[in-house]
Motif scaffolding. Structure first.
Motif, PDB file in Angstrom:
ATOM      1  N   GLY A  91       0.821  -1.203   0.000  1.00 12.96           N
ATOM      2  CA  GLY A  91       0.000   0.000   0.000  1.00 12.96           C
ATOM      3  C   GLY A  91       0.846   1.240   0.000  1.00 12.96           C
ATOM      4  N   VAL A  92       0.122   2.328  -0.009  1.00  9.55           N
ATOM      5  CA  VAL A  92       0.763   3.630  -0.013  1.00  9.55           C
ATOM      6  C   VAL A  92       0.485   4.353   1.290  1.00  9.55           C
ATOM      7  CG1 VAL A  92       0.668   5.901  -1.103  1.00  9.55           C
ATOM      8  CG2 VAL A  92       0.755   3.849  -2.506  1.00  9.55           C
ATOM      9  N   ARG A  93      -0.708   4.193   1.804  1.00 10.07           N
ATOM     10  CA  ARG A  93      -1.052   4.756   3.109  1.00 10.07           C
ATOM     11  C   ARG A  93      -2.028   3.791   3.783  1.00 10.07           C
ATOM     12  NH1 ARG A  93      -6.010   7.664   2.837  1.00 10.07           N
ATOM     13  NH2 ARG A  93      -6.795   7.888   0.718  1.00 10.07           N
ATOM     14  N   ASP A  94      -2.486   4.134   4.978  1.00 13.28           N
ATOM     15  CA  ASP A  94      -3.366   3.228   5.730  1.00 13.28           C
ATOM     16  C   ASP A  94      -2.758   1.830   5.761  1.00 13.28           C
ATOM     17  OD1 ASP A  94      -6.650   4.499   4.752  1.00 13.28           O
ATOM     18  OD2 ASP A  94      -5.001   5.351   5.893  1.00 13.28           O
ATOM     19  N   MET A  95      -1.552   1.727   6.249  1.00 14.38           N
ATOM     20  CA  MET A  95      -0.847   0.451   6.207  1.00 14.38           C
ATOM     21  C   MET A  95      -1.495  -0.535   7.174  1.00 14.38           C
ATOM     22  SD  MET A  95       1.376   1.199   3.953  1.00 14.38           S
ATOM     23  CE  MET A  95       2.816   0.166   3.947  1.00 14.38           C
TER      24      MET A  95
END
Lengths: 107, 117
Positions: A91-95
């Motif tokens: 992912g890129v955010r909200d891992m």
């Protein structure tokens, strides 16, 4: 968010190379692949991150095939202190973490 | 350079009480994420805050709330505690909210272990 699948557990012996594979069939174009290591009662610790092909640092290598639907964390010559849980995140955010792979290194 | 610091490290509460956990990110990190980790499971995402705004929320009830302050530190509040809230609460900070310059590499604190009796 791409879902990841890893083996629940793996056993190895000191001095061996360990490869942990993570499947992420729904990886998005801008997703990175990140691996963390966690010891009991501690927060996860960043190991390595990659986007494609191969990445190597002082502790591990990360192999990512061209389709990016899986990745393999390679730990060279493991020692007893490498016994831990290893998480693959995509992912890129909200891992978001999965259940991880519990690696046990035996003498 | 100080890492991510969390307080308190351990605490014991009884059912129905409220708890506030605190997190100070690494200097220069603007994003703070909170995770709950129950024994034997992976960390479960609760919240992400960036520039004092909520940017992500996991599947947790409204009893869980958080906020981020102008200095980027953060608090996690849990109301009406249940036995099942007993867990290690982890805070992680990162530089960016999104992947504008690579993925969100997280640096974790040592956690706050909450026991609900």
């Amino acid at each position: 968010l791409a879902k990841t699948t890893q083996p629940i557990s793996m056993d190895s012996y000191e001095g061996q190379e360990v490869n942990i594979t993570c499947s992420h069939n729904n990886i998005a174009t801008n997703d990175y692949i990140t691996w963390y290591q966690q010891f009991p009662s501690q927060g996860p610790r960043f190991i390595i991150q990659g986007y494609k092909t191969k990445v190597t640092n002082e502790v591990a290598s990360l192999f990512i095939p061209a389709d990016r639907k899986s990745s393999t964390l390679s730990l060279p010559r493991v020692s007893l202190s490498d016994t831990a849980v290893y998480y693959c995140l995509v992912g890129v955010r909200d891992m978001r973490f999965g259940a991880g792979t519990r690696l046990t290194v035996k003498p | 350079d100080a890492g991510v610091t969390q307080s308190p490290t351990h605490l014991i509460k009884t059912r129905g009480q409220q708890v506030t956990l605190r997190c100070s990110p690494i200097s220069g990190h603007k994003s703070v994420s909170w995770y709950q980790q129950v024994l034997g499971q992976g960390p479960q995402f609760i919240f992400q805050y960036y520039e004092k705004e909520e940017r992500g929320r996991g599947n947790f009830p409204d009893r869980f709330s958080a906020r981020q302050f102008p200095n980027y530190s953060s608090e996690l509040n849990v109301n009406a505690l249940l036995l099942g809230d007993s867990a290690l609460y982890l805070c992680a900070s990162s530089v960016a909210r999104d992947g504008s310059s690579g993925a969100n590499v997280l640096t974790f604190g040592a956690g706050s272990r909450l026991t609900v009796l």
